[in-house]
Write a protein that holds these residues in place. Structure first.
Motif, PDB file in Angstrom:
ATOM      1  N   ASN A   1      14.920   1.897 -21.781  1.00  0.00           N
ATOM      2  CA  ASN A   1      14.135   2.763 -22.673  1.00  0.00           C
ATOM      3  C   ASN A   1      14.216   2.367 -24.135  1.00  0.00           C
ATOM      4  OD1 ASN A   1      13.418   4.191 -20.425  1.00  0.00           O
ATOM      5  ND2 ASN A   1      14.804   5.889 -20.776  1.00  0.00           N
TER       6      ASN A   1
ATOM      7  N   PHE B   1      17.533   3.818 -35.018  1.00  0.00           N
ATOM      8  CA  PHE B   1      16.765   5.038 -34.747  1.00  0.00           C
ATOM      9  C   PHE B   1      17.593   6.335 -34.778  1.00  0.00           C
ATOM     10  CE2 PHE B   1      14.865   8.197 -31.980  1.00  0.00           C
ATOM     11  CZ  PHE B   1      13.582   8.283 -32.470  1.00  0.00           C
TER      12      PHE B   1
ATOM     13  N   GLU C   1      12.305  10.440 -23.794  1.00  0.00           N
ATOM     14  CA  GLU C   1      13.587  11.037 -23.403  1.00  0.00           C
ATOM     15  C   GLU C   1      14.735  10.411 -24.170  1.00  0.00           C
ATOM     16  OE1 GLU C   1      14.092  11.005 -19.189  1.00  0.00           O
ATOM     17  OE2 GLU C   1      13.455  13.105 -19.202  1.00  0.00           O
ATOM     18  N   ALA C   2      14.680   9.091 -24.330  1.00  0.00           N
ATOM     19  CA  ALA C   2      15.737   8.420 -25.083  1.00  0.00           C
ATOM     20  C   ALA C   2      15.789   9.001 -26.497  1.00  0.00           C
ATOM     21  CB  ALA C   2      15.494   6.918 -25.121  1.00  0.00           C
ATOM     22  N   ALA C   3      14.618   9.112 -27.122  1.00  0.00           N
ATOM     23  CA  ALA C   3      14.568   9.660 -28.480  1.00  0.00           C
ATOM     24  C   ALA C   3      15.149  11.075 -28.504  1.00  0.00           C
ATOM     25  CB  ALA C   3      13.139   9.665 -29.001  1.00  0.00           C
ATOM     26  N   LYS C   4      14.786  11.862 -27.492  1.00  0.00           N
ATOM     27  CA  LYS C   4      15.321  13.222 -27.390  1.00  0.00           C
ATOM     28  C   LYS C   4      16.839  13.197 -27.293  1.00  0.00           C
ATOM     29  CE  LYS C   4      13.486  16.552 -24.487  1.00  0.00           C
ATOM     30  NZ  LYS C   4      12.660  16.908 -23.296  1.00  0.00           N
ATOM     31  N   SER C   5      17.337  12.277 -26.484  1.00  0.00           N
ATOM     32  CA  SER C   5      18.781  12.238 -26.245  1.00  0.00           C
ATOM     33  C   SER C   5      19.555  11.864 -27.502  1.00  0.00           C
ATOM     34  CB  SER C   5      19.124  11.284 -25.103  1.00  0.00           C
ATOM     35  OG  SER C   5      19.137   9.943 -25.555  1.00  0.00           O
ATOM     36  N   PHE C   6      18.887  11.282 -28.492  1.00  0.00           N
ATOM     37  CA  PHE C   6      19.576  10.977 -29.746  1.00  0.00           C
ATOM     38  C   PHE C   6      19.379  12.075 -30.778  1.00  0.00           C
ATOM     39  CE2 PHE C   6      18.420   6.688 -28.065  1.00  0.00           C
ATOM     40  CZ  PHE C   6      19.671   6.464 -27.526  1.00  0.00           C
ATOM     41  N   GLY C   7      18.782  13.186 -30.359  1.00  0.00           N
ATOM     42  CA  GLY C   7      18.651  14.323 -31.255  1.00  0.00           C
ATOM     43  C   GLY C   7      17.404  14.308 -32.116  1.00  0.00           C
ATOM     44  N   ALA C   8      16.376  13.537 -31.724  1.00  0.00           N
ATOM     45  CA  ALA C   8      15.136  13.520 -32.499  1.00  0.00           C
ATOM     46  C   ALA C   8      14.355  14.818 -32.286  1.00  0.00           C
ATOM     47  CB  ALA C   8      14.284  12.322 -32.103  1.00  0.00           C
TER      48      ALA C   8
ATOM     49  N   PHE D   1      20.328   4.150 -20.205  1.00  0.00           N
ATOM     50  CA  PHE D   1      19.446   4.405 -19.073  1.00  0.00           C
ATOM     51  C   PHE D   1      19.279   3.174 -18.187  1.00  0.00           C
ATOM     52  CE2 PHE D   1      18.346   6.799 -22.806  1.00  0.00           C
ATOM     53  CZ  PHE D   1      18.143   8.091 -22.344  1.00  0.00           C
TER      54      PHE D   1
ATOM     55  N   ARG E   1      19.922  19.633 -30.861  1.00  0.00           N
ATOM     56  CA  ARG E   1      19.611  18.329 -31.447  1.00  0.00           C
ATOM     57  C   ARG E   1      20.812  17.775 -32.198  1.00  0.00           C
ATOM     58  NH1 ARG E   1      14.201  20.364 -32.327  1.00  0.00           N
ATOM     59  NH2 ARG E   1      14.556  20.891 -34.495  1.00  0.00           N
TER      60      ARG E   1
ATOM     61  N   GLY F   1      10.266   7.723 -20.490  1.00  0.00           N
ATOM     62  CA  GLY F   1      11.669   7.364 -20.720  1.00  0.00           C
ATOM     63  C   GLY F   1      11.987   7.131 -22.191  1.00  0.00           C
ATOM     64  N   LYS F   2      11.033   6.560 -22.923  1.00  0.00           N
ATOM     65  CA  LYS F   2      11.262   6.309 -24.349  1.00  0.00           C
ATOM     66  C   LYS F   2      11.363   7.628 -25.107  1.00  0.00           C
ATOM     67  CE  LYS F   2       8.666   2.005 -24.358  1.00  0.00           C
ATOM     68  NZ  LYS F   2       7.451   1.359 -24.863  1.00  0.00           N
TER      69      LYS F   2
END
Lengths: 222, 261
Positions: free
Chosen positions: B92, B105, A121-128, B88, B78, A118-119
């Motif tokens: 998360n 972040f 995925e969260a990072a992915k969802s912010f465009g990382a 979520f 991205r 999940g972490k």
């Protein structure tokens, strides 16, 4: 007699530490790369690539199934090619690094896998990007587990330096074999064993201390 | 405005396939608080995860504003994701980072300079009323505070859309209300489109303007929240509303018997 024991011990310890520091460093670098590669190429992860995953995994298993003492012999040509000799602590660093790296790869893998998907995925969802996820999420989040794993690995490498000592690498292992075993110098054998125990203890304490201070900061644990 | 057209997603396991989304189409207006409700396995989570392509749809298109999300390559995606916030059910948050660095972040990965990051993070932390928790770690926060950090983190990049994947499902009712009120306030202040996946009627009734009911990977009902409660048409909607109805009848009976509720 007391004097020569101390002198031999000091020399052995210095060589062991020399091998330990450098081979740990190289093995950790290679191990981190292997471990990260294993995790991110896994199915459903950020750089899914099943073929690469399989190849890396097989390679690791292959090297890990060879007993270390045989691996050293197998790697002698590599040591000669890299540093020009097969004797002494420096030559052993080549074998130790390559021999320990696959083990490190596996424990780095298991430490990184503890990071909840999940972490990521969260990072992915912010465009990382995948690299940002590896260095800003995966490794920092796994840090306490990583430090604990690396401690285990460095202790394992300490054992391996003793094995390498048996076939010409020098260090405490060589001391125990040459004097303690071949010349019946029980005092040297005993002193060597105590030194290794203290060394291992010291590594474990350091690792525990670092890991605990990271966790304490994050979780306010006692 | 979000336009979803003919979206399909099938999951394959060793000896089974599961159609999570089955040619689903849906339009969500800008500035709406749009609820998507359905029972477990109806495909609601897959739907919201396809909107920012955490899940790749097999077929169909998603358009957010003028960007066709489903046409983008990795790099463009991205970039687009920076303007689609997401929160979520399990928050998360990053356990190894303080509240400040959690919220920072998305800005850091977008490459903002330190001064801008400081300013923006302070702003959103103030908005979610957590300015005093800047240096705390997630483990030191309550569930509601964690979700506030999640919201701050999702909003810090000033997105056009906020996706909420069961964002209140692991919170107690009181905390749920405070989070919902926060979302409502943000919607008003920033004219942000909020898409909310839920199985809780309370959530719908409390903040949503419009609602879609999802059943077996398709939208079976779509309209205002009032329509949903007053004249439910689909099976799923009736089953949801039926529960409320039963309690109202029970209450009438008890009141009739003088139980004095």
């Amino acid at each position: 007699m007391r004097d020569d024991v101390l002198e031999l011990l000091w020399e052995g310890l210095r060589q062991t530490l020399y091998m330990l520091v450098w081979s740990s460093l190289f093995a950790i670098i290679i191990g981190l790369i292997l471990g990260i590669a294993l995790v991110v190429t896994e199915k459903g992860n950020i750089l899914e690539a099943r073929l690469i995953h399989k190849v890396v995994s097989l390679m690791i298993n292959g090297i890990r199934s060879i007993p270390f003492i045989i691996l050293i012999v197998l790697l002698l040509p590599v040591a000669r090619w890299v540093i020009g000799t097969t004797l002494g602590p420096t030559a052993a660093i080549v074998s130790l690094s390559i021999g320990a790296a696959p083990f490190l790869g596996r424990i780095v893998e298991s430490a990184l896998k503890e990071v909840a998907l999940g972490k990521i995925e969260a990072a992915k969802s912010f465009g990382a990007s995948p690299l940002q996820i590896i260095f800003r999420v995966l490794i920092p989040e796994a840090l306490p587990a990583l430090v604990r794993s690396l401690t285990i690995a460095v202790i394992a490498i300490t054992e391996l330096t003793a094995v390498a000592g048996a076939i010409g690498a020098g260090g405490l292992g060589s001391l125990a074999i040459r004097f303690g075993y071949q010349r019946f110098r029980e005092d040297i054998m005993f002193a060597t064993v105590i030194t290794i125990i203290l060394l291992v203890q010291f590594i474990q304490w350091t690792g525990d201390y670092i890991s605990r201070s990271i966790s304490r900061k994050r979780y306010k644990l006692e | 405005m979000i336009v979803i057209h003919d979206l399909s997603k099938t999951y394959k396991t060793a000896n089974d396939t599961f159609k999570a989304l089955n040619g689903l189409s849906l339009t969500i207006e800008r500035g709406d608080i749009f609820g998507i409700i359905g029972f477990s396995g109806a495909g609601k989570s897959t739907l919201v995860r396809c909107m920012n392509r955490l899940e790749e749809p097999d077929k169909g298109s998603v358009r957010i504003g003028n960007t066709v999300i489903t046409d983008l390559n990795e790099r463009q995606l991205r970039k687009a994701r920076q303007k689609i916030g997401m929160i979520f059910q399990s928050f998360n948050l990053f356990d190894g980072k303080t509240v400040f660095h959690n919220v920072a972040f998305p800005l850091r990965v977008s490459g903002y300079d330190k001064a801008t990051i400081r300013r923006r993070v302070k702003e959103v932390l103030e908005m979610v009323q957590l300015s005093d928790k800047e240096n705390a770690y997630p483990s030191q926060l309550s569930g509601g505070q964690k979700q506030r950090v999640g919201i701050a983190r999702a909003l810090v990049n000033e997105p056009d859309v906020l996706l909420c994947d069961e964002a209140t499902s692991s919170l107690d009712p009181q905390t749920t209300y405070s989070i919902l009120e926060l979302l409502q306030e943000i919607n008003r202040k920033l004219n942000l489109t909020i898409v909310l996946i839920t199985h809780e009627l309370d959530v719908l009734q409390h903040i949503c303007k419009n609602v879609a009911v999802i059943e077996q990977g398709k939208i079976v009902e779509n309209g205002t929240v009032d329509q949903f409660f007053l004249a439910p048409e689909s099976d799923t909607a009736r089953r949801f509303v039926h529960i409320v109805e039963r309690y109202r009848q029970k209450r009438n009976v008890l009141e009739g018997a003088g139980a004095g509720i």
